[in-house]
Design an enzyme around this catalytic site. Sequence first.
Site, PDB file in Angstrom:
ATOM      1  N   CYS A 104     -47.355  29.366 -22.123  1.00 11.65           N
ATOM      2  CA  CYS A 104     -47.364  30.218 -23.317  1.00 11.65           C
ATOM      3  C   CYS A 104     -47.951  29.356 -24.421  1.00 11.65           C
ATOM      4  O   CYS A 104     -47.296  28.424 -24.891  1.00 11.65           O
ATOM      5  CB  CYS A 104     -45.966  30.699 -23.686  1.00 11.65           C
ATOM      6  N   CYS A 107     -45.994  29.974 -28.099  1.00 10.68           N
ATOM      7  CA  CYS A 107     -44.660  29.403 -28.330  1.00 10.68           C
ATOM      8  C   CYS A 107     -44.248  28.758 -27.018  1.00 10.68           C
ATOM      9  O   CYS A 107     -44.897  27.802 -26.604  1.00 10.68           O
ATOM     10  CB  CYS A 107     -43.663  30.431 -28.861  1.00 10.68           C
ATOM     11  N   SER A 108     -43.248  29.226 -26.362  1.00  6.83           N
ATOM     12  CA  SER A 108     -42.920  28.676 -25.039  1.00  6.83           C
ATOM     13  C   SER A 108     -42.234  29.759 -24.223  1.00  6.83           C
ATOM     14  O   SER A 108     -41.209  29.512 -23.591  1.00  6.83           O
ATOM     15  CB  SER A 108     -42.044  27.437 -25.158  1.00  6.83           C
ATOM     16  N   CYS A 109     -42.816  30.964 -24.218  1.00  7.46           N
ATOM     17  CA  CYS A 109     -42.222  32.068 -23.472  1.00  7.46           C
ATOM     18  C   CYS A 109     -42.079  31.692 -22.005  1.00  7.46           C
ATOM     19  O   CYS A 109     -42.954  31.029 -21.442  1.00  7.46           O
ATOM     20  CB  CYS A 109     -43.089  33.311 -23.625  1.00  7.46           C
TER      21      CYS A 109
END
Lengths: 199, 221
Positions: A104, A107-109
Amino acid sequence: MTTTAGSAERLPPALRTEALEQLLTERGLIDPKAMNGLITTYETNIGPLNGAKVVARAWTDPEYRRRLLDDGTAAIKELGFGGFQGEHIVVVGNTATTHHVVVCTLCSCYPWPVLGLPPSWYKDPAYRARVVKEPRAVLSEMGLELADDVRITVHDSTSEVRWLVLPEQPPGTEHLTEEELVPLVTRDAMVGVAKVAAP
Amino acid sequence: MDGVADMGGAPGWGSVHPPRQDEPVFSEPWEGRAFALAILSNRASGGNLDSFRHALERLDRAHYIDDGYYGRWLNAGELRLLDSAVLAAGAVDARARNLRGEHVEEPPVPEPAKPDYAPTAEGTLRCLDTAPAFVVGERVRARDMSPAGHTRLPRYVRGRVGVVDVIQPAGVLPDSNAHFLGENPQYVYSVRFDSHDLWGADAEPFELTVDMFESYLETPS
């Protein structure tokens, strides 16, 4: 002395966390029990073991594998996993000539219900910036060398679609049971930065 | 919004770090508390998932990078509380200083101004009774846009042409929902790009899919 938010010294996040928790608790805006519940849930109950069960089932049950690749959300729900950050999960299968890897960049999905909270490398700016530009080099730095004829597909998880990689079953493990296969499956293999090794 | 959070293709971050198998979920206790606080404080401020991501996106480099992943969650949670006037500016800083023994006057509690927001259904998926505008296999271009507000369209695909690979379920549009301007649900398309169309002739050969909301896409001329 009165201090404002714009003061030059930046206080450490640990101290600011304590301050914020105290302020919100005093006003009844958060419940420390709910906080502890969330922390415990992601420290102990929801993690990559869930995903490993999905993968091991897919390796031992061809019908389940078909359902998983066809409708990941429904097949994963069969094993009891779903919910927040896993409303719609798409599973992609690695083969000897096809390799999928997930990131991602915004962000850091990450598919929390099956993998838990993301590990530090997944949240690292270097991974987020580079794996969409030079995945083969990045995978090599992470310890995964792929043959030249392997086609790489990177999936950038920018909406609420959550991607899960179904790793290849390591050769020589065909005789193992589902329960014996579960501990072999790693979080990193389910994001696509590692392969599953035979025991 | 073009901020430090949009990292795809950005230079200068150096080597990646090989995974550590024994890494704990939270490396220090405060990280777990910051994680939970961010979720709960976003709720307390009347926010939603998209407004939280927009708060992350608005953080400056120090607040986004230097405090680490859970530090950035903490900072975004605090920013949402400031947005909704649940907290006064400087309240956390003042309390933190008092916690370490300084004697700082804390600002008064403001009159909260939470957004008037209620989701139409649980989660972010929505059912539409209209057909998708694009079909699988169709060539589409990611719009070359740089909105001032929230967006989930990464910079590195803007203006690039790809092919619709999968039509995913419709979902709430983050660009409007983050600002409490309506859910505006749209189909999501996984669009497949060739690496050379993104990064030029010398790029590694590979393909990449990006999940994009319908309004991010247009028909290439």
